[in-house]
Design an enzyme around this catalytic site. Structure first.
Site, mmCIF file in Angstrom:
data_model
loop_
_atom_site.group_PDB
_atom_site.id
_atom_site.type_symbol
_atom_site.label_atom_id
_atom_site.label_comp_id
_atom_site.label_asym_id
_atom_site.label_seq_id
_atom_site.Cartn_x
_atom_site.Cartn_y
_atom_site.Cartn_z
ATOM 1 N N TRP A 1 15.216 -13.087 -36.072
ATOM 2 C CA TRP A 1 15.812 -14.368 -35.665
ATOM 3 C C TRP A 1 15.357 -15.524 -36.544
ATOM 4 O O TRP A 1 15.571 -16.677 -36.209
ATOM 5 C CB TRP A 1 15.464 -14.641 -34.199
ATOM 6 C CG TRP A 1 15.935 -13.575 -33.269
ATOM 7 C CD1 TRP A 1 17.162 -13.491 -32.688
ATOM 8 C CD2 TRP A 1 15.203 -12.433 -32.795
ATOM 9 N NE1 TRP A 1 17.237 -12.383 -31.891
ATOM 10 C CE2 TRP A 1 16.049 -11.704 -31.937
ATOM 11 C CE3 TRP A 1 13.914 -11.946 -33.026
ATOM 12 C CZ2 TRP A 1 15.646 -10.519 -31.308
ATOM 13 C CZ3 TRP A 1 13.518 -10.767 -32.391
ATOM 14 C CH2 TRP A 1 14.375 -10.074 -31.548
ATOM 15 N N ASP A 2 14.686 -15.197 -37.643
ATOM 16 C CA ASP A 2 14.128 -16.240 -38.516
ATOM 17 C C ASP A 2 13.150 -17.126 -37.749
ATOM 18 O O ASP A 2 13.087 -18.329 -37.966
ATOM 19 C CB ASP A 2 15.258 -17.079 -39.153
ATOM 20 C CG ASP A 2 14.768 -17.856 -40.385
ATOM 21 O OD1 ASP A 2 13.613 -17.642 -40.807
ATOM 22 O OD2 ASP A 2 15.544 -18.670 -40.914
ATOM 23 N N TYR A 3 12.378 -16.514 -36.856
ATOM 24 C CA TYR A 3 11.327 -17.255 -36.147
ATOM 25 C C TYR A 3 10.036 -17.252 -36.974
ATOM 26 O O TYR A 3 8.950 -17.045 -36.433
ATOM 27 C CB TYR A 3 11.072 -16.647 -34.770
ATOM 28 C CG TYR A 3 12.157 -16.893 -33.745
ATOM 29 C CD1 TYR A 3 12.937 -18.057 -33.775
ATOM 30 C CD2 TYR A 3 12.393 -15.987 -32.718
ATOM 31 C CE1 TYR A 3 13.909 -18.279 -32.833
ATOM 32 C CE2 TYR A 3 13.370 -16.211 -31.762
ATOM 33 C CZ TYR A 3 14.132 -17.358 -31.822
ATOM 34 O OH TYR A 3 15.113 -17.588 -30.870
#
Lengths: 128, 734
Positions: B394-396
């Site tokens: 999630w591109d966290y």
């Protein structure tokens, strides 16, 4: 085209314009609202779209019932908005702000619609 | 008096309100981006003509590095063995002078707290501009705007030191803004990765060069084109004793790359004499992107010390001739923080390359991505790891700098702790010695196995249940917003057309999925501020969901997505935060804000940005409210000029002063705000010449307290870009 009103005054033209705007706003509500209902979302939009479109058509025909229908839909919208978001200002804004502005316009047009209906019924009587 | 344009816009806006298709509100300035293709459109049906695939193939990951990627042509020399740093003397950030702001987060703990108290809630209304300094770095005519300076100056003694967005360094007079010296980094436009940014320079006092000699006090920076540069703090001339004529080439050992693929935007910490470097690798390009290796260099000489390379875990030397650091490993781009006492550097990591597809990651990568990794600064060996997202797709990646604190346990004992804010809005508090949570962390079930064949999601994810969450409940259809019933309906449809089962909704191909919280946070690179005396933590954060969809390789080719090092790559053919090729995986990715792309307004209801005060003694929220007004935002990108506090997206951190104030800019209303820390009431603000997407700082000079903010703007936040450092002081103090 005889079903539609033939404006003779600025107020008449304004009423017709408002009716057209209401139809143009009602149709996307109806169309997208149907998809939303199909996807399991809120039923409000398809119902409201149907009523508002009908109200616009009736108004364009010079029928006060159209205006009353729109005002009814607006009142119902307020109730629905309170039910969905309560007294939250940001939440109420998209739901009731635009429709209420239009409702004020519709209320102002009611006398025009009444005159149009009166004229039409008189015409009908004369023809008869 | 309104200008004609303003009047026209107001009229237009009025007209749209009456038409019922628009309303008053304001919004999220989020950029135009490619929209996810939608239900059933992420693949190309067999037989459809598609462009030849060879046009979309990146070079071999083992290809040699082309000349020019080493930007300053610094001679590399043979691969270096591991070594130890020259012992360090105490640095100015260990015990900052009362008047100074000597480091990015002010001190060795990154508290962003200043003991200055001349400016208080009762006199802050007298805060007026003292001077504006121009760094000279902004887009030239015809250049695509990739600017967001994000700079926080530092102040030591008589000097205010900073870098420009393109890595020039300068010393300016703290009282007048007059430039004392200006070091030209001579950086090329091609070297800009996603963003031209330089968050701060680092002040270093030498242990080998005697006081009074050139380069006893030095200014260090890490650059977009992968250099370490040290200059003298008095004259701005390079330190010849450091590296090659004052520079170290950080592209050494990185293998195949192109300018702009690998860059440094954060200040490298110096821990026990070791400069620690991390690097931003452009997201979404290819699975075998350059390495996320963390390296140590001697602060005195620039000599290589060690490398921590995830897929070569026990080799701490430089790669042999013809070899390179392991590719595609998790990159870290946030500001790190050191710990001289424990001999550790805390590295907030990001994700392996190809952010949204995890099936090709090694077990070693899966252990350390989107985590805090504590590395021994003597050897490069990791001591502990705390993961904030398991198998992140999630591109966290963590954007925040950790803040250090002493945490008092209920039994009265004190724990050396670290506060790690995350994009998820989960703030983890960890024991610095072990990485064990100090406040409870729960592993909670997460949606799994996911919807992508062969790429299963983790069954649980960690939640910091002991800390207030910087976020809201999952989205409901009724949370959709707009100006009128029609655009609200459009957003309700977008909501229903996507997969969404709450946080960690797995990526999908058949239709878009909703990512909430979005990749802008929660907490992003602005980080938090902490007052050790009162125990008050201040965090400003975002509430901006994303709308994403995986697309098949053929569809990605059809969309023209190719990695930045593809010979056919053209700028605009896939950016870091929008659509990405994710070459060498089966899928490309299309990422967009969860917005109405016609009006440019976010689909979820406001607020889009918040500021929160937390009492760290009780872990309770003291106050929390929306941050940022509607004045500069609105439908169709038109400013509404309304002073309504709606809460806008924000990037840039807060500052706390002993005067009882919080200074924060960050918002897309292009303002700097001051809040009373005890009540949360906004007591002052000013409109900046550009977007204030930077963390402010404060210092005292000759008896006068100043507040400085880089109004550099931000291309992604669509705020005006300038090269202005705006500095304020009270107008009733001499």
């Amino acid at each position: 085209m005889s079903a539609f009103m033939k404006p003779h005054s600025a107020a008449g033209w304004a009423t017709l314009l408002l009716a057209v705007i209401i139809i143009l706003l009602g149709l996307p509500l109806l169309y997208m609202g149907a998809e939303l209902a199909f996807l399991g979302g809120s039923l409000y939009y398809v119902v409201c779209g149907l009523v508002v479109t009908a109200a616009g058509v009736l108004m364009a025909m010079g029928r006060p019932l159209g205006g009353l229908l729109y005002l009814g839909a607006c009142a119902f919208t307020w109730l629905w908005a309170f039910w969905e978001v309560g007294l939250d200002g940001w939440g109420l804004l998209p739901r009731v702000f635009g429709p209420t502005i239009l409702a004020i316009g519709v209320a102002l047009c009611l006398p025009v619609l009444r005159r149009a209906e009166h004229a039409r019924t008189t015409n009908v009587r004369e023809v008869a | 008096m309104m200008s004609n344009t303003t009047m026209l816009r107001t009229l237009l806006l009025g007209a749209t309100i009456i038409a019922g298709t628009a309303g008053v509100t304001a919004l999220a300035q989020v950029p135009p981006a490619d929209q996810p293709p939608g239900n059933g459109n992420a693949t190309v049906s067999p037989g459809t003509p598609t462009p030849p695939t060879d046009a979309f193939s990146p070079p071999s990951p083992n290809a040699p590095q082309a000349p020019g990627v080493n930007a300053a042509n610094i001679p590399d020399g043979p691969p270096a063995e591991p070594s130890e740093a020259t012992p360090m003397v105490e640095q100015v950030t260990a015990n900052p002078a009362h008047d100074d702001w000597p480091g990015y987060g002010r001190d060795d703990r990154a508290t962003r707290f200043s003991p200055l108290d001349q400016i208080t809630p009762s006199n802050v209304s007298h805060l007026k501009r003292a001077f504006i300094y121009h760094t000279g770095s902004k887009p030239a005519p015809g250049q695509v705007n990739k600017w967001a300076a994000e700079t926080t100056p530092i102040k030591v003694g008589d000097g205010l030191y900073m870098c420009s967005a393109m890595n020039d360094m300068m010393r300016i007079d703290p009282a007048t803004g007059k430039e004392v010296w200006h070091f030209h980094a001579n950086e090329k436009y091609d070297s800009i990765p996603y963003t031209a940014a330089c968050k701060a320079v680092v002040y270093y006092t030498s242990s080998t060069v005697p006081e009074g000699e050139h380069c006893h006090h030095r200014i260090l920076e890490a650059t977009l084109d992968e250099r370490l540069i040290e200059v003298d703090s008095e004259d701005g001339k390079v330190c010849e004793g450091f590296g090659w004529h004052g520079m170290v080439n950080l592209m050494k050992g990185m293998g195949e790359s192109v300018p702009g693929f690998v860059a440094e935007t954060a200040p490298p910490p110096i821990v026990n004499g070791a400069i620690i470097t991390n690097q931003e690798i452009l997201d979404g390009q290819r699975r075998w992107a350059p390495s996320g290796v963390i390296r140590g260099y001697d602060a005195e000489t620039g000599r290589f010390l060690w490398a921590w390379d995830v897929n070569r875990p026990h080799e701490h030397g430089e790669p042999k001739e013809g070899e390179h650091y392991s590719r595609g490993t998790p990159n870290s781009w946030a500001a790190m923080i050191g710990d001289n006492a424990l001999g550790l550097v805390y590295v907030p990591t990001g994700n392996s390359a190809a952010d949204y597809y995890s099936a090709m990651r090694s077990p070693e990568e899966n252990k350390v991505s989107s985590a805090v990794v504590a590395i021994d600064v003597k050897t490069g060996e990791p001591r502990w790891v705390f993961q904030t997202v398991h198998k992140d797709v999630w591109d966290y990646d963590i954007g925040s700098q950790p803040t250090l604190m002493d945490f008092t346990k209920p039994d009265g004992s004190s724990v050396p702790a670290l506060i790690m804010p995350t994009k998820r809005g989960q703030t983890f508090v960890l024991d610095r010695r072990t990485g064990e949570p100090v406040l409870p962390v729960e592993e909670r079930p997460a949606p799994s196995p996911g919807m992508v064949p062969g790429d299963t999601r983790a069954p649980t994810q960690p939640w910091s249940v002991g800390m207030p969450r910087l976020g809201f409940a999952p989205l409901k259809e009724a949370d959709m917003w707009g100006m009128s019933p029609i655009d609200q309906l459009y957003c309700r449809l977008k909501y229903r057309r996507a997969h969404y089962v709450g946080e960690f909704t797995p990526p999908s191909i058949d239709k878009p999925w909703l990512e909430y919280p979005g990749y802008n946070g929660g907490s992003d690179w602005g980080s938090v501020a902490y007052d050790e005396k009162t125990g008050i933590l201040i965090a400003n954060w975002n509430n901006t969901p994303m709308y994403d969809q995986l697309v098949s390789r053929k569809k990605a080719d059809k969309l023209g997505l190719m990695p930045v090092d593809d010979p056919n790559y053209k700028p605009g053919g896939g950016g870091a935060e929008g659509a990405g090729a994710m070459a060498e995986t089966p899928y490309g990715i299309v990422v967009s804000p969860f917005w109405d792309e016609y009006t440019g307004m976010m689909c979820n209801r406001p607020p889009y940005g918040m500021i929160t005060a937390i009492d760290m003694h009780t872990q309770k929220v003291l106050w929390q409210h929306p941050l940022g007004s509607a004045r500069a935002n609105g439908p169709f990108g038109l400013p509404t000029h309304l002073p309504l506090t709606i809460g806008t997206p924000n990037n840039g951190g807060p500052v706390i002063t002993a005067g009882g104030l919080i200074f924060v800019a960050a918002t897309t209303d292009n303002m700097i705000h001051a809040f009373d820390i005890h009540t949360g009431r906004e007591v002052w603000n000013d409109v900046l010449p550009g977007g204030g997407q930077a963390t402010p700082m404060t210092y005292e000079y000759k008896g006068k307290q100043y507040v400085a903010i880089m109004a550099g703007g931000h291309h992604f936040m669509m705020t005006p870009v300038t090269d202005d450092l705006v500095v304020y002081a009270l107008d009733n103090v001499n």
